[in-house]
Design a protein around this motif. Structure first.
Motif, PDB file in Angstrom:
ATOM      1  N   ALA A   1      56.146 -16.568 -68.802  1.00 42.87           N
ATOM      2  CA  ALA A   1      56.323 -14.917 -68.257  1.00 42.87           C
ATOM      3  C   ALA A   1      55.017 -14.157 -69.248  1.00 42.87           C
ATOM      4  CB  ALA A   1      57.634 -14.265 -68.715  1.00 42.87           C
ATOM      5  N   GLY A   2      54.470 -14.725 -70.098  1.00 45.08           N
ATOM      6  CA  GLY A   2      53.550 -13.880 -71.239  1.00 45.08           C
ATOM      7  C   GLY A   2      52.315 -14.208 -70.670  1.00 45.08           C
ATOM      8  N   GLU A   3      51.283 -13.539 -71.286  1.00 48.97           N
ATOM      9  CA  GLU A   3      50.045 -13.545 -70.794  1.00 48.97           C
ATOM     10  C   GLU A   3      49.408 -14.827 -71.229  1.00 48.97           C
ATOM     11  OE1 GLU A   3      48.534 -11.310 -69.032  1.00 48.97           O
ATOM     12  OE2 GLU A   3      50.498 -10.307 -68.938  1.00 48.97           O
ATOM     13  N   GLY A   4      48.201 -15.502 -70.623  1.00 50.59           N
ATOM     14  CA  GLY A   4      47.623 -16.610 -70.961  1.00 50.59           C
ATOM     15  C   GLY A   4      46.620 -16.908 -69.918  1.00 50.59           C
ATOM     16  N   ILE A   5      45.820 -18.111 -69.888  1.00 48.77           N
ATOM     17  CA  ILE A   5      45.009 -18.579 -69.393  1.00 48.77           C
ATOM     18  C   ILE A   5      45.643 -19.262 -68.127  1.00 48.77           C
ATOM     19  CG2 ILE A   5      43.352 -19.040 -71.121  1.00 48.77           C
ATOM     20  CD1 ILE A   5      43.911 -21.715 -70.733  1.00 48.77           C
ATOM     21  N   ALA A   6      45.051 -19.241 -66.867  1.00 42.12           N
ATOM     22  CA  ALA A   6      45.480 -19.982 -65.716  1.00 42.12           C
ATOM     23  C   ALA A   6      45.009 -21.598 -66.033  1.00 42.12           C
ATOM     24  CB  ALA A   6      45.162 -19.306 -64.568  1.00 42.12           C
ATOM     25  N   TYR A   7      45.915 -22.590 -65.176  1.00 45.72           N
ATOM     26  CA  TYR A   7      46.022 -23.825 -65.161  1.00 45.72           C
ATOM     27  C   TYR A   7      45.723 -24.313 -63.884  1.00 45.72           C
ATOM     28  CZ  TYR A   7      47.242 -23.378 -70.229  1.00 45.72           C
ATOM     29  OH  TYR A   7      47.589 -23.107 -71.557  1.00 45.72           O
ATOM     30  N   ASP A   8      45.082 -25.474 -63.655  1.00 42.39           N
ATOM     31  CA  ASP A   8      45.214 -26.335 -62.612  1.00 42.39           C
ATOM     32  C   ASP A   8      46.448 -26.942 -62.027  1.00 42.39           C
ATOM     33  OD1 ASP A   8      42.226 -25.809 -62.046  1.00 42.39           O
ATOM     34  OD2 ASP A   8      41.804 -27.574 -63.489  1.00 42.39           O
ATOM     35  N   VAL A   9      47.109 -27.390 -63.355  1.00 39.64           N
ATOM     36  CA  VAL A   9      48.421 -27.975 -63.099  1.00 39.64           C
ATOM     37  C   VAL A   9      49.402 -27.327 -64.345  1.00 39.64           C
ATOM     38  CG1 VAL A   9      49.701 -30.367 -63.337  1.00 39.64           C
ATOM     39  CG2 VAL A   9      47.323 -30.270 -62.269  1.00 39.64           C
ATOM     40  N   VAL A  10      50.451 -27.099 -63.830  1.00 37.44           N
ATOM     41  CA  VAL A  10      51.440 -27.014 -64.724  1.00 37.44           C
ATOM     42  C   VAL A  10      52.633 -28.298 -64.647  1.00 37.44           C
ATOM     43  CG1 VAL A  10      53.660 -25.578 -65.513  1.00 37.44           C
ATOM     44  CG2 VAL A  10      51.316 -24.453 -64.760  1.00 37.44           C
ATOM     45  N   LEU A  11      52.980 -28.958 -65.757  1.00 37.50           N
ATOM     46  CA  LEU A  11      53.656 -30.210 -65.765  1.00 37.50           C
ATOM     47  C   LEU A  11      54.977 -29.944 -66.409  1.00 37.50           C
ATOM     48  CD1 LEU A  11      53.527 -33.161 -65.295  1.00 37.50           C
ATOM     49  CD2 LEU A  11      52.519 -33.450 -67.705  1.00 37.50           C
TER      50      LEU A  11
ATOM     51  N   GLY B   1      57.184 -32.583 -75.640  1.00 37.78           N
ATOM     52  CA  GLY B   1      58.149 -33.503 -76.532  1.00 37.78           C
ATOM     53  C   GLY B   1      56.982 -34.042 -77.373  1.00 37.78           C
ATOM     54  N   SER B   2      57.248 -35.503 -77.494  1.00 38.55           N
ATOM     55  CA  SER B   2      56.041 -36.173 -78.542  1.00 38.55           C
ATOM     56  C   SER B   2      54.857 -36.313 -77.692  1.00 38.55           C
ATOM     57  CB  SER B   2      56.835 -37.475 -78.897  1.00 38.55           C
ATOM     58  OG  SER B   2      56.969 -38.605 -77.842  1.00 38.55           O
ATOM     59  N   GLY B   3      54.579 -36.059 -76.657  1.00 36.26           N
ATOM     60  CA  GLY B   3      53.444 -36.204 -75.954  1.00 36.26           C
ATOM     61  C   GLY B   3      53.399 -37.350 -75.038  1.00 36.26           C
ATOM     62  N   LEU B   4      54.485 -37.824 -74.508  1.00 37.48           N
ATOM     63  CA  LEU B   4      54.369 -38.945 -73.523  1.00 37.48           C
ATOM     64  C   LEU B   4      53.970 -38.578 -72.332  1.00 37.48           C
ATOM     65  CD1 LEU B   4      57.954 -40.663 -74.451  1.00 37.48           C
ATOM     66  CD2 LEU B   4      55.728 -41.522 -74.732  1.00 37.48           C
ATOM     67  N   SER B   5      54.180 -37.412 -71.785  1.00 39.28           N
ATOM     68  CA  SER B   5      53.951 -36.798 -70.510  1.00 39.28           C
ATOM     69  C   SER B   5      52.387 -36.463 -70.532  1.00 39.28           C
ATOM     70  CB  SER B   5      54.837 -35.583 -70.178  1.00 39.28           C
ATOM     71  OG  SER B   5      54.909 -34.811 -71.212  1.00 39.28           O
ATOM     72  N   GLY B   6      52.025 -35.994 -71.637  1.00 38.47           N
ATOM     73  CA  GLY B   6      50.563 -35.576 -71.943  1.00 38.47           C
ATOM     74  C   GLY B   6      49.807 -36.978 -71.687  1.00 38.47           C
ATOM     75  N   ALA B   7      50.255 -37.782 -72.670  1.00 36.52           N
ATOM     76  CA  ALA B   7      49.529 -39.316 -72.639  1.00 36.52           C
ATOM     77  C   ALA B   7      49.389 -39.677 -71.093  1.00 36.52           C
ATOM     78  CB  ALA B   7      50.142 -40.200 -73.228  1.00 36.52           C
ATOM     79  N   ALA B   8      50.120 -39.500 -70.052  1.00 37.04           N
ATOM     80  CA  ALA B   8      50.181 -40.070 -68.950  1.00 37.04           C
ATOM     81  C   ALA B   8      49.062 -39.316 -68.068  1.00 37.04           C
ATOM     82  CB  ALA B   8      51.447 -40.135 -68.190  1.00 37.04           C
ATOM     83  N   PHE B   9      48.661 -38.247 -68.495  1.00 34.11           N
ATOM     84  CA  PHE B   9      47.694 -37.547 -67.739  1.00 34.11           C
ATOM     85  C   PHE B   9      46.422 -37.156 -68.697  1.00 34.11           C
ATOM     86  CE2 PHE B   9      51.510 -36.477 -65.474  1.00 34.11           C
ATOM     87  CZ  PHE B   9      50.995 -36.212 -64.142  1.00 34.11           C
ATOM     88  N   ALA B  10      46.261 -37.732 -69.684  1.00 32.62           N
ATOM     89  CA  ALA B  10      45.159 -37.576 -70.891  1.00 32.62           C
ATOM     90  C   ALA B  10      43.847 -37.763 -70.064  1.00 32.62           C
ATOM     91  CB  ALA B  10      45.231 -38.209 -72.116  1.00 32.62           C
ATOM     92  N   ASP B  11      43.614 -38.847 -69.211  1.00 35.82           N
ATOM     93  CA  ASP B  11      42.207 -39.112 -68.522  1.00 35.82           C
ATOM     94  C   ASP B  11      41.909 -38.065 -67.384  1.00 35.82           C
ATOM     95  OD1 ASP B  11      44.655 -40.342 -67.158  1.00 35.82           O
ATOM     96  OD2 ASP B  11      42.968 -40.893 -65.896  1.00 35.82           O
ATOM     97  N   MET B  12      42.774 -37.328 -66.978  1.00 36.82           N
ATOM     98  CA  MET B  12      42.681 -36.389 -65.925  1.00 36.82           C
ATOM     99  C   MET B  12      42.000 -35.048 -66.595  1.00 36.82           C
ATOM    100  SD  MET B  12      45.454 -36.337 -63.159  1.00 36.82           S
ATOM    101  CE  MET B  12      45.536 -37.427 -61.584  1.00 36.82           C
ATOM    102  N   THR B  13      42.331 -34.872 -68.051  1.00 34.98           N
ATOM    103  CA  THR B  13      42.250 -33.542 -68.502  1.00 34.98           C
ATOM    104  C   THR B  13      40.978 -33.642 -69.532  1.00 34.98           C
ATOM    105  OG1 THR B  13      43.917 -33.932 -70.108  1.00 34.98           O
ATOM    106  CG2 THR B  13      44.488 -32.735 -68.037  1.00 34.98           C
ATOM    107  N   GLU B  14      40.682 -34.947 -69.741  1.00 36.30           N
ATOM    108  CA  GLU B  14      39.510 -35.141 -70.892  1.00 36.30           C
ATOM    109  C   GLU B  14      38.262 -34.492 -70.273  1.00 36.30           C
ATOM    110  OE1 GLU B  14      37.342 -38.841 -73.096  1.00 36.30           O
ATOM    111  OE2 GLU B  14      38.844 -39.333 -71.445  1.00 36.30           O
ATOM    112  N   GLY B  15      37.810 -33.530 -71.282  1.00 31.97           N
ATOM    113  CA  GLY B  15      36.666 -32.599 -70.899  1.00 31.97           C
ATOM    114  C   GLY B  15      37.075 -31.506 -70.430  1.00 31.97           C
ATOM    115  N   GLY B  16      38.477 -31.371 -70.006  1.00 29.50           N
ATOM    116  CA  GLY B  16      38.912 -30.003 -69.466  1.00 29.50           C
ATOM    117  C   GLY B  16      39.811 -29.479 -70.455  1.00 29.50           C
ATOM    118  N   ARG B  17      41.405 -29.369 -70.421  1.00 29.80           N
ATOM    119  CA  ARG B  17      41.955 -28.755 -71.191  1.00 29.80           C
ATOM    120  C   ARG B  17      43.496 -29.299 -70.902  1.00 29.80           C
ATOM    121  NH1 ARG B  17      41.596 -24.720 -74.517  1.00 29.80           N
ATOM    122  NH2 ARG B  17      43.337 -23.606 -75.400  1.00 29.80           N
ATOM    123  N   LEU B  18      44.285 -29.543 -72.091  1.00 26.42           N
ATOM    124  CA  LEU B  18      45.633 -30.074 -72.268  1.00 26.42           C
ATOM    125  C   LEU B  18      46.277 -29.300 -73.288  1.00 26.42           C
ATOM    126  CD1 LEU B  18      48.025 -31.709 -71.165  1.00 26.42           C
ATOM    127  CD2 LEU B  18      47.032 -33.640 -72.744  1.00 26.42           C
TER     128      LEU B  18
END
Length: 365
Positions: free
Chosen positions: A263-273, A214-231
């Motif tokens: 279903a496609g190819e891509g990197i693996a993540y620690d969390v799928v949200l 969406g507009s990033g409301l969910s990402g914003a709630a986790f942004a501190d956990m992924t800072e320096g990682g990947r979102l």
């Protein structure tokens, strides 16, 4: 093309249409613009110019000229149809549907107007409405395929992608205000609280994929956990992706269907949200198996659903699916997940009444 030595009256509109058919839309545009600029082009020339501009890939200019044509002749069905085509090309589905509806009102006997309106409803994810128009028609190229597509959408255990894209494109401009102030949207906060429990010992920063961001409301709630990682985020709505990009918290954002993306190819993540996203899917088998394969070992799939007390899943009155706890537990086991957490929550409200839901954390083992 007109033979100017033959004695026939020149027909620049026919010449322009022939240029478009031959793949030379820019020349057609130049020819028709010159007519209008010299004062020799009327309504038909403007309609032909709109078609040529669409063929040339300039939907914005096509919209401008066809809106001008519509203001000159508001009571002609063919003009409304042409404007509807330009609106579709520019991604303005709701107003395109309105123009096709106007074309049908102006000429109720027009089969092409009814067909285009049915196609627009189908693209917007409203197959039942599409079939209402398709059922009245016959002998139109592509009709059988559109009927079959409509029937397939109605039988699918999910909301059509077109419906979801249409819905969220409409609300992108004021989505955050609607969700937070009117619907008391709190799904990301419930998932963050659950994540703080199940990921307490997890080394940070995290890599995370936000499904239906969406507009990033969910990402914003986790942004501190992924800072320096990947979102990363995916969403069906281009306008929502634009809003999420404006937050500046995502590494990558893509317009995509979540089932296809998983279903496609891509990197693996620690969390799928997936915060308030699975409500547009009934059958979750593909999502669970896709999330499992896109997670690192010991990674977590965090999501909310609206709760069903009986059926595995059912479509509610707001065209959002509800899922039962028993169904989620069964799919988790089949996919290979352990249940790290499953708690009751209220992800949002409807008409001031809290919606019964579940916040779930599944661990890949």
């Amino acid at each position: 093309m007109t033979d100017f030595n033959s004695g026939l009256v020149p027909d620049p509109i026919a010449d322009a249409d022939a240029l478009v058919r031959s793949g030379d839309a820019p020349r057609a545009v130049a020819l028709l613009r010159s007519l209008i600029e010299s004062g020799r082009g009327g309504l038909l020339t403007r309609m032909a110019l709109g078609r040529a501009l669409l063929a040339a890939g300039d939907s914005k200019a096509a919209l401008d000229i066809l809106r001008e044509a519509s203001s000159l002749a508001p009571d002609i069905s063919d003009v409304a149809l042409a404007l509807g085509d330009a609106l579709i090309a520019a991604g303005h589905m709701p107003t395109a549907i309105a123009e096709y509806q106007r074309a049908v009102r102006l000429d109720p006997a027009s089969a092409i107007a009814r067909f285009k309106l049915g196609c627009a409803w189908l693209e917007a994810g409203e197959p039942a409405r599409a079939l209402e128009f398709f059922s009245e028609l016959e002998d139109i190229d592509g009709l059988a395929e559109k009927r079959s597509e409509s029937e397939a959408q109605m039988a699918a255990g999910r909301m059509p992608a077109g419906y979801v894209r249409h819905l969220f494109d409409q609300f992108a401009a004021d989505y955050d205000m609607r969700m937070l102030q009117h619907l008391h949207y709190s799904a990301p906060l419930h998932l963050r609280a659950l994540a703080d429990l199940v990921l307490a010992a997890y080394e940070k920063p995290l890599t995370m994929l936000d499904l239906g961001c969406g507009s990033g409301l969910s990402g914003a709630a986790f942004a501190d956990m992924t800072e320096g990682g990947r979102l990363d985020g995916i969403d069906l709505s281009p306008r929502m992706i634009d809003a999420a990009r404006a937050r500046g918290i995502y590494n990558e954002l893509h317009v995509a269907d979540l089932e296809s993306a998983l279903a496609g190819e891509g990197i693996a993540y620690d969390v799928v949200l997936a915060a308030d996203t699975l409500v547009y899917l009934g059958d979750l088998n593909a999502v669970f198996s896709g999330a499992f394969r896109r997670l690192n070992q010991r990674g977590f799939f965090l999501f909310t659903v609206e709760r069903s007390e009986n059926a595995d899943y059912e479509l509610g009155p707001k065209r959002r699916y509800r899922h039962s706890e028993a169904y989620l537990r069964r799919l988790a086991e089949e996919a290979g997940f352990d249940i790290g957490g499953l708690v009751a929550c209220h992800p949002r409200s409807e008409a001031g009444v809290p919606v019964e839901g579940l916040a779930v954390a599944l661990e890949k083992v």
